[in-house]
Write a protein that holds these residues in place. Structure first.
Motif, PDB file in Angstrom:
ATOM      1  N   ARG A   1     -67.865   9.745  28.046  1.00 14.92           N
ATOM      2  CA  ARG A   1     -66.654  10.514  27.753  1.00 14.92           C
ATOM      3  C   ARG A   1     -66.212  11.304  28.969  1.00 14.92           C
ATOM      4  O   ARG A   1     -66.997  11.564  29.883  1.00 14.92           O
ATOM      5  CB  ARG A   1     -66.825  11.390  26.517  1.00 14.92           C
ATOM      6  CG  ARG A   1     -67.782  12.527  26.644  1.00 14.92           C
ATOM      7  CD  ARG A   1     -67.919  13.258  25.291  1.00 14.92           C
ATOM      8  NE  ARG A   1     -68.853  14.349  25.412  1.00 14.92           N
ATOM      9  CZ  ARG A   1     -68.535  15.632  25.293  1.00 14.92           C
ATOM     10  NH1 ARG A   1     -67.301  15.996  25.018  1.00 14.92           N
ATOM     11  NH2 ARG A   1     -69.464  16.563  25.423  1.00 14.92           N
ATOM     12  N   ILE A   2     -64.952  11.653  28.943  1.00 10.89           N
ATOM     13  CA  ILE A   2     -64.345  12.472  29.989  1.00 10.89           C
ATOM     14  C   ILE A   2     -63.952  13.810  29.376  1.00 10.89           C
ATOM     15  O   ILE A   2     -63.334  13.856  28.307  1.00 10.89           O
ATOM     16  CB  ILE A   2     -63.080  11.794  30.570  1.00 10.89           C
ATOM     17  CG1 ILE A   2     -63.426  10.496  31.282  1.00 10.89           C
ATOM     18  CG2 ILE A   2     -62.313  12.735  31.502  1.00 10.89           C
ATOM     19  CD1 ILE A   2     -64.152  10.651  32.603  1.00 10.89           C
TER      20      ILE A   2
ATOM     21  N   TYR B   1     -59.145   5.542  33.477  1.00 12.91           N
ATOM     22  CA  TYR B   1     -58.461   6.502  32.618  1.00 12.91           C
ATOM     23  C   TYR B   1     -58.013   7.720  33.425  1.00 12.91           C
ATOM     24  O   TYR B   1     -56.866   8.174  33.311  1.00 12.91           O
ATOM     25  CB  TYR B   1     -59.362   6.952  31.459  1.00 12.91           C
ATOM     26  CG  TYR B   1     -58.786   8.138  30.727  1.00 12.91           C
ATOM     27  CD1 TYR B   1     -57.813   7.964  29.751  1.00 12.91           C
ATOM     28  CD2 TYR B   1     -59.170   9.442  31.049  1.00 12.91           C
ATOM     29  CE1 TYR B   1     -57.239   9.053  29.110  1.00 12.91           C
ATOM     30  CE2 TYR B   1     -58.607  10.532  30.422  1.00 12.91           C
ATOM     31  CZ  TYR B   1     -57.640  10.334  29.457  1.00 12.91           C
ATOM     32  OH  TYR B   1     -57.067  11.426  28.839  1.00 12.91           O
ATOM     33  N   VAL B   2     -58.911   8.265  34.239  1.00 14.16           N
ATOM     34  CA  VAL B   2     -58.583   9.455  35.034  1.00 14.16           C
ATOM     35  C   VAL B   2     -57.416   9.152  35.981  1.00 14.16           C
ATOM     36  O   VAL B   2     -56.485   9.948  36.103  1.00 14.16           O
ATOM     37  CB  VAL B   2     -59.824   9.971  35.795  1.00 14.16           C
ATOM     38  CG1 VAL B   2     -59.456  11.028  36.814  1.00 14.16           C
ATOM     39  CG2 VAL B   2     -60.850  10.517  34.800  1.00 14.16           C
TER      40      VAL B   2
ATOM     41  N   LEU C   1     -63.424  13.969  40.091  1.00 19.21           N
ATOM     42  CA  LEU C   1     -64.194  13.489  38.949  1.00 19.21           C
ATOM     43  C   LEU C   1     -65.663  13.761  39.243  1.00 19.21           C
ATOM     44  O   LEU C   1     -66.249  13.145  40.123  1.00 19.21           O
ATOM     45  CB  LEU C   1     -63.950  11.994  38.713  1.00 19.21           C
ATOM     46  CG  LEU C   1     -64.672  11.355  37.531  1.00 19.21           C
ATOM     47  CD1 LEU C   1     -64.333  12.054  36.226  1.00 19.21           C
ATOM     48  CD2 LEU C   1     -64.327   9.873  37.446  1.00 19.21           C
TER      49      LEU C   1
ATOM     50  N   LEU D   1     -63.722   4.721  32.660  1.00 17.75           N
ATOM     51  CA  LEU D   1     -63.511   6.165  32.737  1.00 17.75           C
ATOM     52  C   LEU D   1     -62.723   6.542  33.988  1.00 17.75           C
ATOM     53  O   LEU D   1     -61.797   7.359  33.930  1.00 17.75           O
ATOM     54  CB  LEU D   1     -64.848   6.908  32.687  1.00 17.75           C
ATOM     55  CG  LEU D   1     -65.662   6.784  31.392  1.00 17.75           C
ATOM     56  CD1 LEU D   1     -66.990   7.521  31.531  1.00 17.75           C
ATOM     57  CD2 LEU D   1     -64.889   7.258  30.183  1.00 17.75           C
TER      58      LEU D   1
ATOM     59  N   SER E   1     -62.681  16.258  23.703  1.00 20.73           N
ATOM     60  CA  SER E   1     -62.826  15.367  24.868  1.00 20.73           C
ATOM     61  C   SER E   1     -61.466  14.779  25.222  1.00 20.73           C
ATOM     62  O   SER E   1     -60.627  14.540  24.344  1.00 20.73           O
ATOM     63  CB  SER E   1     -63.790  14.218  24.541  1.00 20.73           C
ATOM     64  OG  SER E   1     -65.073  14.706  24.259  1.00 20.73           O
TER      65      SER E   1
ATOM     66  N   LEU F   1     -69.821  14.837  37.843  1.00 16.27           N
ATOM     67  CA  LEU F   1     -70.808  14.534  36.813  1.00 16.27           C
ATOM     68  C   LEU F   1     -72.134  15.150  37.191  1.00 16.27           C
ATOM     69  O   LEU F   1     -72.359  15.531  38.338  1.00 16.27           O
ATOM     70  CB  LEU F   1     -70.959  13.022  36.606  1.00 16.27           C
ATOM     71  CG  LEU F   1     -71.399  12.157  37.791  1.00 16.27           C
ATOM     72  CD1 LEU F   1     -72.901  12.160  38.002  1.00 16.27           C
ATOM     73  CD2 LEU F   1     -70.942  10.727  37.557  1.00 16.27           C
TER      74      LEU F   1
ATOM     75  N   CYS G   1     -61.942  16.681  36.309  1.00 20.95           N
ATOM     76  CA  CYS G   1     -62.486  15.994  35.137  1.00 20.95           C
ATOM     77  C   CYS G   1     -63.970  15.742  35.385  1.00 20.95           C
ATOM     78  O   CYS G   1     -64.420  15.728  36.522  1.00 20.95           O
ATOM     79  CB  CYS G   1     -61.785  14.651  34.900  1.00 20.95           C
ATOM     80  SG  CYS G   1     -60.054  14.803  34.424  1.00 20.95           S
ATOM     81  N   TYR G   2     -64.699  15.553  34.316  1.00 24.79           N
ATOM     82  CA  TYR G   2     -66.127  15.281  34.408  1.00 24.79           C
ATOM     83  C   TYR G   2     -66.488  14.102  33.513  1.00 24.79           C
ATOM     84  O   TYR G   2     -66.010  14.011  32.386  1.00 24.79           O
ATOM     85  CB  TYR G   2     -66.957  16.499  33.975  1.00 24.79           C
ATOM     86  CG  TYR G   2     -66.845  17.638  34.942  1.00 24.79           C
ATOM     87  CD1 TYR G   2     -67.693  17.725  36.041  1.00 24.79           C
ATOM     88  CD2 TYR G   2     -65.867  18.610  34.783  1.00 24.79           C
ATOM     89  CE1 TYR G   2     -67.568  18.753  36.953  1.00 24.79           C
ATOM     90  CE2 TYR G   2     -65.734  19.640  35.697  1.00 24.79           C
ATOM     91  CZ  TYR G   2     -66.586  19.703  36.784  1.00 24.79           C
ATOM     92  OH  TYR G   2     -66.451  20.725  37.693  1.00 24.79           O
ATOM     93  N   VAL G   3     -67.354  13.240  34.040  1.00 24.50           N
ATOM     94  CA  VAL G   3     -67.987  12.220  33.225  1.00 24.50           C
ATOM     95  C   VAL G   3     -69.082  12.945  32.466  1.00 24.50           C
ATOM     96  O   VAL G   3     -69.921  13.613  33.070  1.00 24.50           O
ATOM     97  CB  VAL G   3     -68.597  11.091  34.090  1.00 24.50           C
ATOM     98  CG1 VAL G   3     -69.385  10.123  33.221  1.00 24.50           C
ATOM     99  CG2 VAL G   3     -67.522  10.377  34.885  1.00 24.50           C
ATOM    100  N   GLN G   4     -69.066  12.823  31.165  1.00 29.87           N
ATOM    101  CA  GLN G   4     -70.025  13.533  30.332  1.00 29.87           C
ATOM    102  C   GLN G   4     -70.718  12.549  29.401  1.00 29.87           C
ATOM    103  O   GLN G   4     -70.082  11.644  28.886  1.00 29.87           O
ATOM    104  CB  GLN G   4     -69.284  14.595  29.513  1.00 29.87           C
ATOM    105  CG  GLN G   4     -70.166  15.620  28.884  1.00 29.87           C
ATOM    106  CD  GLN G   4     -70.877  16.478  29.902  1.00 29.87           C
ATOM    107  OE1 GLN G   4     -70.300  16.901  30.888  1.00 29.87           O
ATOM    108  NE2 GLN G   4     -72.149  16.727  29.675  1.00 29.87           N
TER     109      GLN G   4
END
Length: 143
Positions: free
Chosen positions: A56-57, A92-93, A105, A89, A39, A107, A65-68
């Motif tokens: 998590r990213i 952070y990105v 980003l 999150l 991650s 999801l 990027c993906y929110v996971q």
């Protein structure tokens, strides 16, 4: 409610507990260890010595990027924890981005949770200029 956001310390045990708390299947420990290690960024939310939420990213860190795995234990939902996780999150990105570029980003929202993400600025697909999100589940077998 006073809670603490911990970065990049999410454990296999807490990840598994949060996953199963919302009805997701258990995963093998090795798979979780690898997923967490790979991650880009993780958040674990602690309240009274217990991890009650996570996010998590995953992705390449500069373009997509993906929110996971955003999960908040049911008894702590509606208290602003999920919103705080999303804000961190997203922050952070942004911190990882290359100046004068955009980062997508994405999801997958759980059914019925789309409104939560819309309030955080996410848009539902498909839309006029974006197609539907898609996925494939690939079974891995030893031959």
């Amino acid at each position: 409610m006073k809670f603490e956001m911990l970065e990049n310390v999410l454990t296999v045990k807490d990840y598994q507990k949060l996953r199963t708390s919302v009805g997701w299947s258990e995963l093998p420990e090795q798979q979780i260890e690898t997923a967490l290690r790979n991650s880009l960024f993780t958040i674990a939310v602690k309240y009274q010595e217990q991890i009650v939420a996570m996010g998590r990213i995953v992705g390449d860190g500069c373009y997509i990027c993906y929110v996971q795995d955003l999960v908040v234990l049911r008894e702590y939902q509606g208290k602003g924890i999920g919103k705080c996780i999303i804000e961190r999150l997203v922050s952070y990105v942004k911190e990882q981005g290359i100046p004068d570029t955009n980062i997508t980003l994405g999801l997958f929202a759980a059914t019925g949770k789309e409104g939560f993400y819309q309030k955080q600025g996410f848009h539902i697909r498909p839309s006029d200029n974006r197609g539907a999100g898609m996925e494939i589940i690939i079974p891995v077998r030893l031959w």
